[in-house]
Write a protein that holds these residues in place. Structure first.
Motif, mmCIF file in Angstrom:
data_model
loop_
_atom_site.group_PDB
_atom_site.id
_atom_site.type_symbol
_atom_site.label_atom_id
_atom_site.label_comp_id
_atom_site.label_asym_id
_atom_site.label_seq_id
_atom_site.Cartn_x
_atom_site.Cartn_y
_atom_site.Cartn_z
ATOM 1 N N GLN A 151 0.832 -1.213 0.000
ATOM 2 C CA GLN A 151 0.000 0.000 0.000
ATOM 3 C C GLN A 151 0.864 1.261 0.000
ATOM 4 O OE1 GLN A 151 -2.798 -0.401 3.246
ATOM 5 N NE2 GLN A 151 -4.173 -1.657 1.991
ATOM 6 N N ALA A 152 1.963 1.203 0.743
ATOM 7 C CA ALA A 152 2.840 2.381 0.794
ATOM 8 C C ALA A 152 3.408 2.653 -0.602
ATOM 9 C CB ALA A 152 3.969 2.153 1.798
ATOM 10 N N ASP A 153 3.762 1.591 -1.277
ATOM 11 C CA ASP A 153 4.323 1.705 -2.610
ATOM 12 C C ASP A 153 3.279 2.279 -3.588
ATOM 13 O OD1 ASP A 153 6.237 1.242 -4.695
ATOM 14 O OD2 ASP A 153 4.958 -0.454 -5.321
ATOM 15 N N ALA A 154 2.070 1.698 -3.521
ATOM 16 C CA ALA A 154 1.001 2.161 -4.419
ATOM 17 C C ALA A 154 0.671 3.622 -4.157
ATOM 18 C CB ALA A 154 -0.243 1.287 -4.226
ATOM 19 N N GLU A 155 0.636 3.985 -2.882
ATOM 20 C CA GLU A 155 0.323 5.381 -2.544
ATOM 21 C C GLU A 155 1.419 6.318 -3.029
ATOM 22 O OE1 GLU A 155 -1.659 6.717 1.362
ATOM 23 O OE2 GLU A 155 -1.658 4.511 1.428
ATOM 24 N N ALA A 156 2.656 5.871 -2.878
ATOM 25 C CA ALA A 156 3.787 6.691 -3.324
ATOM 26 C C ALA A 156 3.698 6.932 -4.828
ATOM 27 C CB ALA A 156 5.101 5.998 -2.974
ATOM 28 N N LYS A 157 3.187 5.925 -5.539
ATOM 29 C CA LYS A 157 3.037 6.074 -6.992
ATOM 30 C C LYS A 157 1.794 6.905 -7.350
ATOM 31 C CE LYS A 157 5.170 1.699 -8.367
ATOM 32 N NZ LYS A 157 4.778 0.282 -8.156
ATOM 33 N N GLY A 158 1.034 7.232 -6.334
ATOM 34 C CA GLY A 158 -0.178 8.037 -6.576
ATOM 35 C C GLY A 158 -1.284 7.239 -7.250
ATOM 36 N N LEU A 159 -1.296 5.918 -7.059
ATOM 37 C CA LEU A 159 -2.354 5.109 -7.684
ATOM 38 C C LEU A 159 -3.694 5.381 -6.990
ATOM 39 C CD1 LEU A 159 -0.571 1.636 -8.111
ATOM 40 C CD2 LEU A 159 -0.794 3.510 -9.761
ATOM 41 N N PRO A 160 -4.749 5.426 -7.787
ATOM 42 C CA PRO A 160 -6.067 5.657 -7.170
ATOM 43 C C PRO A 160 -6.506 4.441 -6.364
ATOM 44 C CG PRO A 160 -6.290 5.224 -9.519
ATOM 45 C CD PRO A 160 -4.820 5.230 -9.240
ATOM 46 N N TYR A 161 -7.277 4.687 -5.337
ATOM 47 C CA TYR A 161 -7.794 3.557 -4.538
ATOM 48 C C TYR A 161 -9.194 3.858 -4.027
ATOM 49 C CZ TYR A 161 -6.737 6.469 -0.472
ATOM 50 O OH TYR A 161 -6.715 7.496 0.431
ATOM 51 N N VAL A 162 -9.858 2.807 -3.652
ATOM 52 C CA VAL A 162 -11.148 2.945 -2.969
ATOM 53 C C VAL A 162 -10.958 2.343 -1.578
ATOM 54 C CG1 VAL A 162 -12.482 2.762 -5.109
ATOM 55 C CG2 VAL A 162 -12.016 0.699 -3.772
ATOM 56 N N VAL A 163 -11.895 2.626 -0.685
ATOM 57 C CA VAL A 163 -11.856 1.967 0.616
ATOM 58 C C VAL A 163 -12.975 0.938 0.641
ATOM 59 C CG1 VAL A 163 -12.040 2.256 3.122
ATOM 60 C CG2 VAL A 163 -10.921 4.027 1.738
ATOM 61 N N ARG A 164 -12.604 -0.287 0.992
ATOM 62 C CA ARG A 164 -13.601 -1.358 1.051
ATOM 63 C C ARG A 164 -13.855 -1.782 2.482
ATOM 64 N NH1 ARG A 164 -14.880 -3.920 -3.791
ATOM 65 N NH2 ARG A 164 -13.581 -3.135 -5.485
ATOM 66 N N PHE A 165 -15.087 -2.181 2.730
ATOM 67 C CA PHE A 165 -15.444 -2.694 4.047
ATOM 68 C C PHE A 165 -15.210 -4.205 4.037
ATOM 69 C CE2 PHE A 165 -18.423 -4.385 7.192
ATOM 70 C CZ PHE A 165 -18.051 -3.619 8.290
ATOM 71 N N ARG A 166 -14.554 -4.676 5.083
ATOM 72 C CA ARG A 166 -14.260 -6.114 5.175
ATOM 73 C C ARG A 166 -15.516 -6.837 5.651
ATOM 74 N NH1 ARG A 166 -11.816 -9.846 3.315
ATOM 75 N NH2 ARG A 166 -10.261 -11.117 4.378
ATOM 76 N N VAL A 167 -16.141 -7.574 4.752
ATOM 77 C CA VAL A 167 -17.425 -8.212 5.076
ATOM 78 C C VAL A 167 -17.210 -9.453 5.942
ATOM 79 C CG1 VAL A 167 -19.387 -9.458 4.044
ATOM 80 C CG2 VAL A 167 -18.581 -7.324 3.024
ATOM 81 N N PRO A 168 -17.863 -9.510 7.088
ATOM 82 C CA PRO A 168 -17.731 -10.713 7.920
ATOM 83 C C PRO A 168 -18.187 -11.955 7.146
ATOM 84 C CG PRO A 168 -18.907 -8.982 9.084
ATOM 85 C CD PRO A 168 -18.774 -8.528 7.666
ATOM 86 N N GLU A 169 -17.506 -13.048 7.373
ATOM 87 C CA GLU A 169 -17.839 -14.259 6.620
ATOM 88 C C GLU A 169 -19.056 -14.980 7.176
ATOM 89 O OE1 GLU A 169 -14.847 -17.446 5.550
ATOM 90 O OE2 GLU A 169 -13.627 -15.596 5.443
ATOM 91 N N ASP A 170 -19.904 -15.429 6.298
ATOM 92 C CA ASP A 170 -21.031 -16.282 6.645
ATOM 93 C C ASP A 170 -21.783 -15.815 7.900
ATOM 94 O OD1 ASP A 170 -22.781 -18.381 6.535
ATOM 95 O OD2 ASP A 170 -21.445 -19.791 7.580
ATOM 96 N N LYS A 171 -22.240 -14.612 7.822
ATOM 97 C CA LYS A 171 -22.957 -14.070 8.978
ATOM 98 C C LYS A 171 -24.345 -13.618 8.521
ATOM 99 C CE LYS A 171 -22.464 -11.047 12.815
ATOM 100 N NZ LYS A 171 -21.651 -10.202 13.619
#
Ligand code: GLU
Length: 498
Positions: A151-171
Motif C-alpha cells: 500500500q505504501a508503494d502504491a500510494e507513493a506512486k499516486g495510484l487511485p484507490y477505494v476503501v472497502r469494508f471487510r465483510v464478515p464471513e457467513d454471517k
C-alpha cells in the motif's frame, strides 16, 4: 410499534438528485410524511448527492418543488437545517472522513488498489465459471507487513484507490421489516468486500446513509423494495460502529397495471414524473390521493381522501406486501372525482391555462364576455374531463379550428350520404332562421319537429345534424353546443355541407 414508544419518531425522505420527482419517489416521501404526521414525529429531507456523475442540475429543486406542490411539508431540509445539518451529503464529508479512518484503523476496512480492468477481468472469469460476481480479497495470503509495504508503494506512486469494508464471513443480517416481516440475509450474498469510499473521496450511498440516519436520529426507514439487498450492508456498518439500527420498512414494487412488469423509468407507456401530471392539469390533491393507494389501503371501501383524513387514518401496518398496480384509468377517475368537488373558479383557471398554453386562445383577447362564453363552453364538456388538458382536443375542433366538411372521417361521410340528409339540413336551416331567439331549447324543439315532419329518428336523425353542425359524430348535448356556437356559425357550418 411497542418497540419504538420511547424513541422520538423521525423519518426522512432522502432523494438522490439524479432526476425529477418520480411517482415512486413521491410515494416514498408521502408514506414517510404520513407516518411522521400520524405519529406526531418529524419528517426531514436529506439530499443524497454523493454520486456526482449522476446528479442533474435542477434535480434537488425539482424534487422539493414538486413535493411542496403535492402538499407535503418538512421540518428540516437543506434550506432549514436543524441541529443535525448539513442536509446534503456532499457537504458532510468532514463527518464521514474520520469515521472511515476509524474503520481503517480498526482493520474493518482497507484501501483497495484493484483497477477497473482487473475487476472486470475477475468478473468475467466468475461469470464464465457460473459464479455470482463477487470481489476477491486482494490481500489474501499476504502478511500485515507485506500489505503495508504494498500500500505504501502504491500510494507513493499516486495510484487511485477505494476503501472497502471487510465483510464478515457467513454471517446472517436479520431485521423485522414493517412491511415484509422477518428478513435474514447472509453476508455471503453481498458480493464481497464492498466500497465505502470511492476513488474521488466521496463515500458511497450504503455508507453515508448509515452515518446520516444514525446522526440524524432517524427512527424508521421507509423506502423502496429495491433497497432490501442494501440493508445487510448497512447493518454491517451499524454493527461496526456499535450503533442501533432504525426500524426498516420496504415498500412493495410498483408495476405497470397493463404489462404487469416493474414500472421502470424507461417505460414510456406511463407518465411517471409528477411534473408531467402537473402540466396536464391534474390536481395535487388527486395525485396525492392516487399515490397513497399505491401499496397501502385504508379500512373500508372509500377511496377518496384528503390530506387531513389520510394523516388521521394512516396505519403503517396496512402497507401492502404485494406489488402495487399503476392504473392510469384509476388516476383519471380519482382526478375526475376531485375536479367535481373542487372550487370551480380554480378549475376554470386551470382550463383557461391549458387553452392559452396550447395557443387555442390568445390571452390578449380574453375579454370578460369571452371568458363567460368559454366558461359555458367548458361546462358543457366537463363531465368527460378527467384532467384539464383534456379540454383542448374536446373544444378545439368544434369551436376554434373546425375541419372542412370535406375532411371529416369516412364513417361520418357515410352518415351524410343518406337520401334524406339534404332535405333534413335544408329544413333545419329554415327552422333556425325562423327562431325568434337561438337557444338550446329552440334547437332541440326544431330537431323534434324535423323528426315528426320527416318521420326520421334516432341516429339517422341526430348524426347528420350533429355532423353538419359540429363535424363530430358524438358529443355533449347538441342544443347547448349550437347555442354556444351561435346562429351564424351554425348556419354557415350546415351550408358548407349543402
Ligand atoms: N438516495 C436513496 C434513493 O434515492 C435513498 C434510499 C434510502 O432511503 O435509504 O434511493
Amino acid at each position: 410499534m411497542a418497540e419504538t414508544t420511547e424513541k422520538k419518531i423521525r423519518v426522512r425522505y432522502a432523494p438522490s438528485p439524479t432526476g425529477h420527482l418520480h411517482i415512486g419517489n413521491a410515494r416514498t416521501a408521502l408514506f414517510n410524511w404520513l407516518f411522521a404526521r400520524h405519529h406526531k414525529g418529524e419528517f426531514i429531507i436529506r439530499i443524497e448527492d454523493t454520486d456526482q456523475t449522476r446528479n442533474i442540475a435542477d434535480g434537488e429543486k425539482s424534487q422539493l418543488d414538486n413535493l411542496a406542490w403535492l402538499g407535503l411539508d418538512w421540518d428540516e431540509s437543506p434550506a432549514n437545517p436543524g441541529k443535525y445539518g448539513p442536509y446534503r451529503q456532499s457537504e458532510r464529508l468532514s463527518i464521514y472522513k474520520p469515521l472511515i479512518q476509524d474503520l481503517l484503523d480498526r482493520g474493518l476496512a482497507y484501501r483497495s488498489f484493484k483497477t477497473s480492468e482487473e475487476l472486470a477481468a475477475e468478473r468475467e472469469a466468475q461469470v464464465a465459471a457460473k459464479e455470482a460476481p463477487h470481489y476477491v480479497y486482494e490481500y489474501a495470503d499476504m502478511s500485515d507487513e507485506e500489505i503495508a509495504a504494498f500500500q505504501a508503494d502504491a500510494e507513493a506512486k499516486g495510484l487511485p484507490y477505494v476503501v472497502r469494508f471487510r465483510v464478515p464471513e457467513d454471517k446472517d443480517y436479520a431485521w423485522d421489516d414493517i412491511v415484509k416481516g422477518k428478513i435474514s440475509i447472509n453476508s455471503s450474498t453481498v458480493g464481497g468486500d464492498w466500497v465505502i469510499q470511492k476513488a474521488d473521496g466521496m463515500p458511497t450511498y450504503n455508507f453515508a446513509v448509515v452515518v446520516d440516519d444514525h446522526m440524524m436520529e432517524i427512527s424508521h426507514v421507509l423506502r423502496g423494495d429495491d433497497h432490501v439487498s442494501n440493508t445487510p450492508k448497512q447493518l454491517m456498518i451499524y454493527e461496526a460502529f456499535g450503533w442501533e439500527a432504525p426500524i426498516f420498512g420496504h415498500m412493495t414494487l410498483i408495476i405497470n397495471g397493463d404489462t404487469g412488469k416493474k414500472l421502470s423509468k424507461r417505460d414510456e407507456t406511463v407518465l411517471q414524473f409528477i411534473e408531467q401530471y402537473r402540466s396536464l392539469g391534474y390536481l395535487p390533491e388527486a395525485l396525492l390521493n392516487f399515490i397513497v393507494l399505491l401499496g397501502w389501503s385504508p379500512v373500508g371501501e372509500k377511496e377518496i381522501f384528503n390530506k387531513k383524513q389520510l394523516v388521521k387514518i394512516f396505519d403503517e401496518n396496512r402497507l401492502s406486501k404485494s406489488p402495487a398496480k399503476f392504473d392510469n384509468k384509476k388516476l383519471e377517475w380519482v382526478n375526475n372525482q376531485w375536479i367535481k368537488t373542487a372550487d370551480q373558479n380554480m378549475v376554470f383557471d386551470k382550463l383557461i391555462k391549458q387553452l392559452v398554453y396550447s395557443k387555442v386562445v390568445d390571452p390578449a383577447e380574453l375579454t370578460a364576455e369571452k371568458m363567460q362564453w368559454l366558461r359555458s363552453v367548458m361546462n358543457v364538456y366537463m363531465d368527460g374531463v378527467s384532467y384539464t388538458a383534456q379540454i383542448v382536443p374536446l373544444i378545439k375542433p368544434v369551436f376554434f379550428e373546425m375541419p372542412a366538411a370535406a375532411d371529416i372521417p369516412d364513417s361520418a361521410k357515410e352518415w351524410m350520404n343518406g337520401d334524406n340528409v339534404k332535405d333534413m339540413l335544408t329544413l333545419f336551416i329554415d327552422k333556425i332562421e325562423k327562431m325568434p331567439i337561438f337557444t338550446a331549447t329552440a334547437v332541440l324543439h326544431a330537431i323534434r319537429e324535423i323528426q315528426n315532419e320527416m318521420d326520421v329518428k334516432g341516429r339517422a336523425l341526430w348524426n347528420p345534424l350533429r355532423i353538419a353542425t359540429t363535424r363530430e359524430e358524438q358529443g355533449p348535448n347538441l342544443g347547448e353546443l349550437l347555442e354556444l356556437l351561435g346562429r351564424e356559425q351554425t348556419l354557415a357550418n350546415i351550408r358548407e355541407f349543402l
